[in-house]
Write an enzyme that holds these catalytic residues in place. Structure first.
Site, PDB file in Angstrom:
ATOM      1  N   ASP A 278      27.286  68.561  22.489  1.00  0.00           N
ATOM      2  CA  ASP A 278      28.091  69.458  21.651  1.00  0.00           C
ATOM      3  C   ASP A 278      27.249  70.640  21.160  1.00  0.00           C
ATOM      4  O   ASP A 278      27.706  71.788  21.144  1.00  0.00           O
ATOM      5  CB  ASP A 278      28.756  68.721  20.487  1.00  0.00           C
ATOM      6  N   ASP A 302      30.417  68.771  34.454  1.00  0.00           N
ATOM      7  CA  ASP A 302      31.709  69.317  34.838  1.00  0.00           C
ATOM      8  C   ASP A 302      32.139  70.352  33.808  1.00  0.00           C
ATOM      9  O   ASP A 302      32.467  71.500  34.131  1.00  0.00           O
ATOM     10  CB  ASP A 302      32.719  68.152  34.901  1.00  0.00           C
TER      11      ASP A 302
END
Ligand code: NAP
Length: 414
Positions: A278, A302
């Site tokens: 994050d 991804d």
């Protein structure tokens, strides 16, 4: 020489041989290619012309690519009644590289996806996506030129392993029963279940590849991006295994952030660090140029690859490749865009730049650099395909083939 049943390699080309010490590259390597579905034929035609022109202009005829068409997708189905004939796998194994256009995912063909099948069968475990900015391309951030990252995404494990059971299925009931009764969990009975396997072998080989790449390509750092604060034994282990690889196999070439104690990076060394996923999504925006090579588990990679690509103006120019230990398949990162099939309209940039990665893989960097400079020049002059033209003021719209012509015309000796 292996025997191919359905399609025959060109006789005037020579096989690339993989040796313990590296690749043995002939002057006329056989390069298998899969044209691809939808817009595949348009962009493959353009990309091959650009690659051939750059090799010709760089090496003056002393080297050339010997193209060998192999088949997958709709063309293979039509010609041979199979989505991916055995010869296609054999050809990539034997010749060790391939250039690939996008493939349709067949509905009800018994495949999750042809792309996933190719990666799994050939054990192409590292998905590599370089992301950089091309001057003039509209981008959503103020300083898109600060982005120059290469993302190494693990390609075979993690939640992508495809091990999951629907809510109420026999599998889900069994797994939930086992976890609740044997291991003291308290999973709600109405849960779907997915498994996230991440192995030491799978993680280490990916991180090893990223570190080797950083060393040979003079990159300054390798950052492992994980969510190990929450998923300690999968993503946390990924980070720990990465530091083990760095310490045990790259002691002389790499140094960890911890060992550096905030000091200057010694010359000739690369920095190994890690970031929680994050935080990393913030850092790619706020401290973009502090990062160079990223090594990530499958799912983080991804998300990150697309986020990085968006930051420099989208997926249209983003190349990609899937590497195993001995094989590499270079491919456009977008899909088949079926509504534009056969219109000579779309941007071939992603496949051309994937071809540049292939030239670098062959050690023919000069030809790759010639293409990149020519593409930079073409885009700087605002000669672009429809996707960029609609976003750029005063741009000239070119077709796929005209864009290839313009890139070739802008090729200059370095
Ligand atoms: P897509 O083919 O990538 O197309 C989505 C949109 O992206 C297009 O309509 C177009 O936007 C734009 N686009 C894609 N490639 C472009 C190019 N070269 N130049 C300019 N614009 C481009 O995604 P999709 O429609 O979701 O997928 C279609 C098929 O491709 C599916 O069967 C999917 O499974 C397959 N697929 C294959 C691969 C692969 O082989 N690696 C990857 C992804 C998807 P505009 O409409 O705005 O012009």
């Amino acid at each position: 020489m292996v025997e191919f049943e359905k399609f025959t390699p060109p006789e005037d080309g020579v096989r690339i041989v993989v040796k313990r010490t590296g690749l043995d590259i002939p002057d006329n390597p056989v390069i298998p290619f899969i044209e691809g579905d939808g817009i595949g034929p348009d962009i493959m035609r353009a990309a091959r012309r650009v690659l051939d022109a750059a090799v010709e202009k760089t090496f003056g005829g002393a080297r050339r690519l010997c193209w060998y068409e192999i088949f997958a997708g709709e063309k293979a189905q039509k010609k041979f009644g199979e989505w991916i004939p055995k010869d296609t796998f054999e050809a990539i194994r034997y010749f060790s590289v391939a250039l690939k256009g996008p493939l349709t995912t067949p509905v009800g063909g018994g495949f999750r996806s042809l792309n996933v099948t190719l990666r799994q069968v050939l054990d192409l475990y590292a998905c590599v996506r370089p992301v950089r900015y091309f001057e003039g391309v509209p981008a959503p951030v103020k300083e898109p030129q600060k982005m120059d990252m290469v993302i190494f995404r693990e390609n075979t494990e993690d939640v992508y392993a495809g091990i999951e059971w629907a809510m109420d299925s026999e599998g889900a009931r069994k797994v939930i029963g086992f976890l609740n009764t044997e291991l003291g969990c308290s999973i709600s009975a109405d849960s779907g279940i997915g498994i996230k396997p991440m192995s030491e072998t799978g993680s280490k080989r990916l991180i090893r590849k990223a570190i080797r790449y950083a060393i040979t390509r003079n990159r300054k750092s390798v950052t492992m991006v994980h969510k190990g604060n929450i998923m300690k034994y999968t993503e946390g282990a990924f980070r720990d295994w990465g530091y083990e690889v760095a310490a045990q196999e790259f002691r002389k070439q790499a140094i960890t952030e911890k060992d550096l104690h905030g000091g200057e990076l010694p010359p000739g060394r690369i920095l190994i660090n890690d970031r929680i996923a994050d935080a990393m999504f913030q850092q790619i925006l706020t401290r973009t140029d502090e990062y160079s090579v990223l090594a990530t588990p499958n799912l983080n990679g991804d998300y990150l690859s697309d986020a990085c690509a968006a930051q420099v103006g989208g997926l249209g120019l983003a190349p990609g490749a899937n590497f195993g230990d001995t094989m590499a398949v270079f491919e456009a990162t977008h899909g088949t865009a079926p509504k534009y099939a056969g219109q000579d309209k779309v941007n071939p940039g992603s496949l051309i730049l994937s071809g540049v990665m292939m030239l670098e893989h062959l050690g023919w960097d000069e030809a790759g650099e010639m293409i990149v400079s020519a593409m930079e020049e073409t885009i700087r002059r605002k000669k672009v395909t429809y996707d960029l033209e609609r976003l750029m003021e005063g741009a000239t719209r070119l077709s796929t083939s005209q864009f290839a012509d313009a890139v070739i015309a802008n090729m200059k000796p370095l």
